[in-house]
Enzyme design. Sequence first.
Site, PDB file in Angstrom:
ATOM      1  CB  SER A   1       4.022   5.357  -4.609  1.00  0.00           C
ATOM      2  OG  SER A   1       3.676   6.165  -5.708  1.00  0.00           O
TER       3      SER A   1
ATOM      4  CB  SER B   1       0.267   0.908   4.850  1.00  0.00           C
ATOM      5  OG  SER B   1       1.437   1.613   4.490  1.00  0.00           O
TER       6      SER B   1
ATOM      7  CG  HIS C   1       9.292  -3.414 -12.789  1.00  0.00           C
ATOM      8  ND1 HIS C   1       9.664  -3.231 -14.101  1.00  0.00           N
ATOM      9  CD2 HIS C   1      10.460  -3.434 -12.078  1.00  0.00           C
ATOM     10  CE1 HIS C   1      10.974  -3.128 -14.182  1.00  0.00           C
ATOM     11  NE2 HIS C   1      11.487  -3.265 -12.976  1.00  0.00           N
TER      12      HIS C   1
ATOM     13  CE1 TYR D   1      -4.267   1.420   0.041  1.00  0.00           C
ATOM     14  CE2 TYR D   1      -3.323   2.946   1.648  1.00  0.00           C
ATOM     15  CZ  TYR D   1      -4.336   2.592   0.776  1.00  0.00           C
ATOM     16  OH  TYR D   1      -5.445   3.425   0.633  1.00  0.00           O
TER      17      TYR D   1
END
Length: 334
Positions: free
Chosen positions: A27, A53, A108, A25
């Site tokens: 960016s 977070s 990614h 959690y």
Amino acid sequence: MVNVYYDKDADLEVLKGKTIGIIGYGSQGHAHALNLKDTGQQVMVGLYPESRSRATARDAGLEVADVPEVAKIADVLMVLIPDHLQGDVYRQQIGPNLRPNSALMFAHGFSIHFGTVAPPDNVDVLMVAPKAPGHRMRELFTEGIGVPGLLAVHQDATGHAKEVGLAYAKGIGCTRSGVLETSFKDETETDLFGEQTVLCGGVTALINAAFETLVEAGYPAEMAYFECLHELKMIVDLIYQGGFNYMRYSVSDTAEYGDLSRGPQIIDEHVRENMRKVLAAIQDGSFAKEWIAENDEGRPRFNPLRQAARTSPIQEVGRELRAMMPWMDPKEID
């Protein structure tokens, strides 16, 4: 030309009745989770028990659980924790709990392409990669705009991986601007190359070298800062808006001539050869191995490099000058 997909090409009904797990959690994680929630998806956030977070995600109206629990429940699981952590977290908490025929997703391609994560054959493996930092992605989404994204399918166990990926991309807003189809290999290698040679490594090294050259020649550090760093934003904004041609149209003829005649003297064949070496180290996996080993060893090289950069002369001069410009909302990292 690559395939490009838009809202009309994606169907959110593909995600109907499915639970989407977001691991992390930060960016990217907060942006994915909140955008999906706002498009009506059922979202769970997976975090380690002590994560600060947890409260933030719950306050945003999201369901939060431990990573293994989310992996057990999720029909679609997006992994959005740092690259160097993904291998261990996958092996210990995600892999043993993955549901057959679920979708394992990444933003990614690093962990799949370099083999730090090895999924089973009975799950879809795909990537949806927004081309913006998470906070910007979230900001534009709330304004009714989406950032462009990339889509790649590494493994299609169900025969529906691409449909799921496009639906997910629509859920986070990327199909509003366009989603380009690629591969894990191409995304990973071009992303690392861009970061190292231009976006981060190349730009900062070029700025710092120019700053030091002026200071060594006797010019005030403040003048060097403004000329080599501060004004860069104006130039990048022009390039962002209309490419090199628009930037050159917008600056003076003197600046344009200096660009066209002196730029190739700075970025010469020697620099290009260094770029080829950087690319080769990405392609053959040696950079990935170096980065994983660096973290395994406690970051003995990275931490001193980071500290030196944070206390460099250009940073110290910049801190003083940025304080003169409060309208910029200056940010400082201690």
